[in-house]
Design a protein around this motif. Structure first.
Motif, PDB file in Angstrom:
ATOM      1  N   ARG A   2       0.821  -1.211   0.000  1.00  0.00           N
ATOM      2  CA  ARG A   2       0.000   0.000   0.000  1.00  0.00           C
ATOM      3  C   ARG A   2       0.859   1.267   0.000  1.00  0.00           C
ATOM      4  O   ARG A   2       0.578   2.229  -0.682  1.00  0.00           O
ATOM      5  CB  ARG A   2      -0.940  -0.011   1.210  1.00  0.00           C
ATOM      6  CG  ARG A   2      -1.949  -1.152   1.170  1.00  0.00           C
ATOM      7  CD  ARG A   2      -2.781  -1.132   2.449  1.00  0.00           C
ATOM      8  NE  ARG A   2      -3.716  -2.236   2.473  1.00  0.00           N
ATOM      9  CZ  ARG A   2      -3.407  -3.460   2.836  1.00  0.00           C
ATOM     10  NH1 ARG A   2      -2.176  -3.751   3.181  1.00  0.00           N
ATOM     11  NH2 ARG A   2      -4.314  -4.410   2.848  1.00  0.00           N
ATOM     12  N   LYS A   3       1.840   1.299   0.854  1.00  0.00           N
ATOM     13  CA  LYS A   3       2.684   2.486   0.962  1.00  0.00           C
ATOM     14  C   LYS A   3       3.642   2.530  -0.224  1.00  0.00           C
ATOM     15  O   LYS A   3       4.214   1.520  -0.597  1.00  0.00           O
ATOM     16  CB  LYS A   3       3.461   2.454   2.279  1.00  0.00           C
ATOM     17  CG  LYS A   3       4.189   3.750   2.586  1.00  0.00           C
ATOM     18  CD  LYS A   3       4.837   3.651   3.958  1.00  0.00           C
ATOM     19  CE  LYS A   3       5.587   4.927   4.286  1.00  0.00           C
ATOM     20  NZ  LYS A   3       6.242   4.854   5.605  1.00  0.00           N
ATOM     21  N   SER A 124       4.880  -9.937   6.539  1.00  0.00           N
ATOM     22  CA  SER A 124       4.310  -9.335   7.742  1.00  0.00           C
ATOM     23  C   SER A 124       4.502 -10.248   8.944  1.00  0.00           C
ATOM     24  O   SER A 124       4.811  -9.788  10.049  1.00  0.00           O
ATOM     25  CB  SER A 124       2.809  -9.071   7.541  1.00  0.00           C
ATOM     26  OG  SER A 124       2.595  -8.159   6.488  1.00  0.00           O
ATOM     27  N   GLN A 217      -2.949   6.336   7.743  1.00  0.00           N
ATOM     28  CA  GLN A 217      -2.896   5.290   6.732  1.00  0.00           C
ATOM     29  C   GLN A 217      -1.821   4.250   7.055  1.00  0.00           C
ATOM     30  O   GLN A 217      -2.052   3.037   6.912  1.00  0.00           O
ATOM     31  CB  GLN A 217      -2.636   5.882   5.344  1.00  0.00           C
ATOM     32  CG  GLN A 217      -2.778   4.869   4.205  1.00  0.00           C
ATOM     33  CD  GLN A 217      -4.129   4.181   4.199  1.00  0.00           C
ATOM     34  OE1 GLN A 217      -5.173   4.839   4.170  1.00  0.00           O
ATOM     35  NE2 GLN A 217      -4.133   2.841   4.251  1.00  0.00           N
ATOM     36  N   ASP A 218      -0.660   4.706   7.497  1.00  0.00           N
ATOM     37  CA  ASP A 218       0.399   3.767   7.882  1.00  0.00           C
ATOM     38  C   ASP A 218      -0.061   2.886   9.031  1.00  0.00           C
ATOM     39  O   ASP A 218       0.231   1.683   9.073  1.00  0.00           O
ATOM     40  CB  ASP A 218       1.665   4.531   8.310  1.00  0.00           C
ATOM     41  CG  ASP A 218       2.358   5.186   7.120  1.00  0.00           C
ATOM     42  OD1 ASP A 218       2.006   4.828   5.977  1.00  0.00           O
ATOM     43  OD2 ASP A 218       3.221   6.042   7.337  1.00  0.00           O
ATOM     44  N   ASP A 221      -2.494   0.306   7.791  1.00  0.00           N
ATOM     45  CA  ASP A 221      -1.750  -0.748   7.093  1.00  0.00           C
ATOM     46  C   ASP A 221      -1.125  -1.715   8.099  1.00  0.00           C
ATOM     47  O   ASP A 221      -1.117  -2.929   7.881  1.00  0.00           O
ATOM     48  CB  ASP A 221      -0.652  -0.137   6.217  1.00  0.00           C
ATOM     49  CG  ASP A 221      -1.212   0.609   5.018  1.00  0.00           C
ATOM     50  OD1 ASP A 221      -2.426   0.455   4.747  1.00  0.00           O
ATOM     51  OD2 ASP A 221      -0.453   1.334   4.362  1.00  0.00           O
ATOM     52  N   SER A 222      -0.616  -1.165   9.205  1.00  0.00           N
ATOM     53  CA  SER A 222      -0.030  -2.023  10.244  1.00  0.00           C
ATOM     54  C   SER A 222      -1.084  -2.936  10.851  1.00  0.00           C
ATOM     55  O   SER A 222      -0.818  -4.104  11.160  1.00  0.00           O
ATOM     56  CB  SER A 222       0.598  -1.163  11.351  1.00  0.00           C
ATOM     57  OG  SER A 222       1.660  -0.391  10.842  1.00  0.00           O
ATOM     58  N   ASP A 224      -3.684  -4.121   9.275  1.00  0.00           N
ATOM     59  CA  ASP A 224      -3.901  -5.182   8.292  1.00  0.00           C
ATOM     60  C   ASP A 224      -2.780  -6.224   8.349  1.00  0.00           C
ATOM     61  O   ASP A 224      -3.017  -7.424   8.218  1.00  0.00           O
ATOM     62  CB  ASP A 224      -3.978  -4.588   6.874  1.00  0.00           C
ATOM     63  CG  ASP A 224      -5.228  -3.740   6.668  1.00  0.00           C
ATOM     64  OD1 ASP A 224      -6.214  -3.964   7.390  1.00  0.00           O
ATOM     65  OD2 ASP A 224      -5.193  -2.853   5.801  1.00  0.00           O
ATOM     66  N   GLU A 225      -1.548  -5.734   8.537  1.00  0.00           N
ATOM     67  CA  GLU A 225      -0.398  -6.645   8.610  1.00  0.00           C
ATOM     68  C   GLU A 225      -0.488  -7.553   9.827  1.00  0.00           C
ATOM     69  O   GLU A 225      -0.126  -8.733   9.776  1.00  0.00           O
ATOM     70  CB  GLU A 225       0.899  -5.832   8.626  1.00  0.00           C
ATOM     71  CG  GLU A 225       1.215  -5.199   7.264  1.00  0.00           C
ATOM     72  CD  GLU A 225       2.199  -4.058   7.363  1.00  0.00           C
ATOM     73  OE1 GLU A 225       2.826  -3.903   8.441  1.00  0.00           O
ATOM     74  OE2 GLU A 225       2.358  -3.315   6.371  1.00  0.00           O
TER      75      GLU A 225
END
Length: 369
Positions: A2-3, A124, A217-218, A221-222, A224-225
């Protein structure tokens, strides 16, 4: 991912070595200047014992790296080859050296793994398992070394006055660092092994706050990981964790024995000028304990790799084991052995890795569902 990958790489661009180098040079000049007595190098003699302990220092550096490589092989279920594991180890160490200690390079580690052919889910899992194992080592070892070393010996500023512990700034740094680590590992453990959805929701709520929104957003994402990693890691047998933690134990423990062996090399090179108790098991445990406490303190330091802070703390916190005039020299040598090799090796191999990884014809494996 994503990033944006190029934004991630900016965090570990080889030019980033300039910042820690400038800080290190400035701090090096400072700690030499504040040393009241310059080192009398004519008193230092190289003999078989001195050389032997210096070789032991190099052995600890190698053991640290070998243990990391073995751990990567275990965590990846041997999907990473030995060469890939070596490459990622040095890249990861470089990322840790140019980012604040609290971050530790984990923000870019996933990209390294992804570009070496692992899926997002597998990468991840490795990143979070590595983080979990590292923090677990500190969580378990801190109370153990406090018990072995004793609060008084480690933090008491006035001999015979237990209350003086609370006037020691290093005590409060250590407590703060340990508190941060305990909080983080509790949340990560709950998210990985019990309820990943709850952690994702908590992250989403917390990062809606105005002063945290820029990192929202970061953070998502974390979350989700963590969810992807949970699926991967909860199915692992006990033997997987036992082998991984054993490798973790040897990697971190060998890192701290570097200072022990450097001080022993100095002891045998300056015969008659150091306290004879330095060779005792109790005193060696004391040195090791202070090393671990220093690393926990670094958790709350914002400089890349703890640069600057580490040297000053070594000078002030380890000087009880080092004769007058040699503390600043030992601090610089210790840092040179344990930090700078990774800074320079990473800066050398990273550009080639970027060229090769971003020009592959075949894309890495897709993220796991």
């Amino acid at each position: 991912m994503r990033k944006d990958q190029h934004k991630i790489l900016k965090e570990v661009h080889p030019s980033r070595v300039i910042i820690p180098l400038i800080i290190s040079i400035a701090v090096g000049i400072y700690i030499v200047a504040v040393e009241e007595t310059p080192p009398s190098l004519s008193d230092l003699h190289f003999n078989r014992q001195t050389v032997g302990w210096l070789l032991a220092v190099l052995a600890m550096v190698l053991m640290r790296d070998i243990s990391y490589i073995i751990r990567l092989r275990i965590l990846s279920d041997k999907q990473l080859s030995i060469i890939q594991s070596v490459r990622i180890t040095f890249l990861w160490e470089f990322a840790s050296a140019v980012t604040p200690s609290a971050i530790g390079g984990t923000s870019v580690a996933l990209l390294f793994l992804y570009k070496e052919g692992l899926s997002i889910g597998k990468g991840s899992a490795i990143v979070l398992a590595t983080f979990f194992l590292d923090e677990l080592y500190f969580i378990l070892m801190f109370p153990l070394i406090i018990w072995l070393g004793g609060w008084q010996q480690l933090f008491e500023t006035t001999p015979g006055d237990p209350s003086s512990i609370f006037h020691n700034q290093f005590f409060w740094f250590a407590i703060a660092g340990y508190g941060v680590k305990l909080t983080i590992i509790s949340l990560v453990s709950y998210g990985l092994f019990i309820n990943p959805r709850a952690i994702k929701k908590l992250i989403a709520v917390v990062f809606r706050l105005p002063f945290l929104k820029r990192w929202q957003q970061d953070a998502l994402d974390s979350g989700d990981e963590i969810a992807m990693a949970s699926k991967e890691l909860t199915a692992k047998p006990f033997s997987f964790w036992a082998k991984s933690f054993t490798a973790t134990f040897f990697s971190w423990t060998s890192r701290y024995w570097v200072a022990n062996f450097l001080i022993l090399a100095l002891f045998f090179g300056l015969k008659g000028q150091l306290n004879q108790d330095i060779v005792s098991i109790g005193e060696q445990i004391h040195i090791f304990a202070r090393q671990l406490i220093m690393w926990i303190m670094m958790m709350v330091m914002p400089t890349p790799g703890g640069t600057g802070f580490s040297e000053v703390v070594f000078l002030q916190y380890m000087d009880v084991f080092i004769p007058q005039g040699f503390a600043s020299l030992m601090a610089i040598i210790w840092r040179f052995v344990s930090y700078y090799p990774y800074l320079f090796i990473g800066a050398v191999i990273l550009p080639g890795w970027i060229r090769r990884s971003f020009k592959r014809r075949h894309a890495p494996k897709k993220a796991e569902a």
